[in-house]
Design a protein around this motif. Structure first.
Motif, PDB file in Angstrom:
ATOM      1  N   TYR A 296     -51.686  -1.121  19.233  1.00 24.38           N
ATOM      2  CA  TYR A 296     -50.424  -0.381  19.227  1.00 24.38           C
ATOM      3  C   TYR A 296     -50.261   0.429  17.941  1.00 24.38           C
ATOM      4  CZ  TYR A 296     -49.439  -3.381  23.199  1.00 24.38           C
ATOM      5  OH  TYR A 296     -49.504  -4.030  24.411  1.00 24.38           O
TER       6      TYR A 296
ATOM      7  N   ARG B 197     -42.012  -6.987  21.395  1.00 26.42           N
ATOM      8  CA  ARG B 197     -42.611  -5.695  21.687  1.00 26.42           C
ATOM      9  C   ARG B 197     -42.952  -5.030  20.355  1.00 26.42           C
ATOM     10  NH1 ARG B 197     -42.426  -3.794  26.754  1.00 26.42           N
ATOM     11  NH2 ARG B 197     -41.192  -4.964  28.288  1.00 26.42           N
TER      12      ARG B 197
ATOM     13  N   ASP C 174     -52.779  -9.652  20.475  1.00 27.10           N
ATOM     14  CA  ASP C 174     -52.261  -9.206  21.772  1.00 27.10           C
ATOM     15  C   ASP C 174     -51.608 -10.368  22.509  1.00 27.10           C
ATOM     16  OD1 ASP C 174     -51.766  -7.847  24.139  1.00 27.10           O
ATOM     17  OD2 ASP C 174     -53.825  -8.111  24.874  1.00 27.10           O
TER      18      ASP C 174
ATOM     19  N   ARG D 162     -48.331  -8.378  28.387  1.00 25.84           N
ATOM     20  CA  ARG D 162     -46.987  -7.927  28.771  1.00 25.84           C
ATOM     21  C   ARG D 162     -46.446  -6.862  27.803  1.00 25.84           C
ATOM     22  NH1 ARG D 162     -43.889 -13.686  29.970  1.00 25.84           N
ATOM     23  NH2 ARG D 162     -45.606 -14.706  31.064  1.00 25.84           N
ATOM     24  N   LYS D 163     -47.352  -6.104  27.193  1.00 26.13           N
ATOM     25  CA  LYS D 163     -46.991  -5.058  26.228  1.00 26.13           C
ATOM     26  C   LYS D 163     -46.243  -5.630  25.031  1.00 26.13           C
ATOM     27  CE  LYS D 163     -46.851  -1.440  29.755  1.00 26.13           C
ATOM     28  NZ  LYS D 163     -46.060  -0.354  30.383  1.00 26.13           N
ATOM     29  N   GLU D 164     -46.638  -6.851  24.615  1.00 22.05           N
ATOM     30  CA  GLU D 164     -46.052  -7.510  23.451  1.00 22.05           C
ATOM     31  C   GLU D 164     -47.153  -7.972  22.509  1.00 22.05           C
ATOM     32  OE1 GLU D 164     -41.901  -9.433  25.171  1.00 22.05           O
ATOM     33  OE2 GLU D 164     -43.741 -10.619  25.356  1.00 22.05           O
TER      34      GLU D 164
END
Length: 216
Positions: free
Chosen positions: A157, A139, A114, A117-119
């Motif tokens: 994800y 991403r 992880d 920042r959604k990346e």
């Protein structure tokens, strides 16, 4: 050989002691906010469980990231301080390499952690010992390829990567894996990296700009 390894580049505050043949002791706490508070007690725990003293350690290995700026610095600064105090070498090991090693996968595959920042931070591996590309930060939708994935970033994800691509494996770079990989490389005469951070993004903190002039 007595290798003390630890990592603070992910929510796992983890440390282990390795004698060149096996992991003697290992301790991990999952806490993304208390790296600075937990690392030294964790090191003390593994030394006590292994029946060893800090002066017995012959090499230190710290996870060099990539990872969030603050957490990453805790481990690397601790490694440098111990190296100076004990007059022994300190090395850095890519955190994703430990994730990959822990998977035991014969590859090819990707390891991902992880990056917030959604990346995700990710790298490509030919097998669990051999990194062939990376590390990078992207991403999840922009991570290339259709290879299987391991690591906490993959699990977070899974709906983006496809659940069928996410392998069952240890999600974090547990220090036992890091210590074993470092011990292998040291025994083989492979030169390890210095304990320096792998930064793939600029830190969030910035120097404040000069205040605007206000006129009457």
């Amino acid at each position: 050989m007595l290798v003390l390894a630890f990592d603070t580049a992910t929510p796992a505050v983890t440390a282990a002691l390795h004698d060149g043949e096996r992991v003697l002791a290992e301790s991990t706490t999952i806490d993304a906010r208390r790296h600075g508070e937990l690392l030294v007690p964790t090191i003390e725990t593994v030394l006590r469980e292994a029946g060893a003293a800090l002066r017995d350690v012959t090499a230190i290995v710290a996870g060099s990231g990539p990872g969030p700026y603050t957490g990453l610095r805790v481990g690397l600064m601790t490694a440098q301080a111990l190296s100076t105090a004990l007059d022994i070498p300190a090395y850095g090991l890519c955190t994703l390499d430990a994730v990959a090693y822990g998977s035991g996968s014969t590859g090819p595959f990707l390891a991902a952690t992880d990056a917030r920042r959604k990346e995700v931070f990710w790298a490509r591996y030919a097998d669990f010992r051999t990194r062939s590309d990376g590390p990078h930060v992207d991403r999840p939708a922009d991570v290339p390829g259709e290879l299987p994935l391991v690591g906490a970033g993959a699990g977070m994800y899974a709906e983006v990567f496809g659940a069928e691509r996410v392998l069952e494996a240890a999600p974090y770079p547990y220090a036992g894996f890091m210590a074993a990989l470092a011990a292998e490389r040291l025994a083989a005469g492979v030169e390890l990296d210095p304990p320096r951070p792998i930064y793939l993004r600029r830190p969030d903190a910035v120097v404040p700009k000069a205040p605007k002039k206000v006129t009457a």
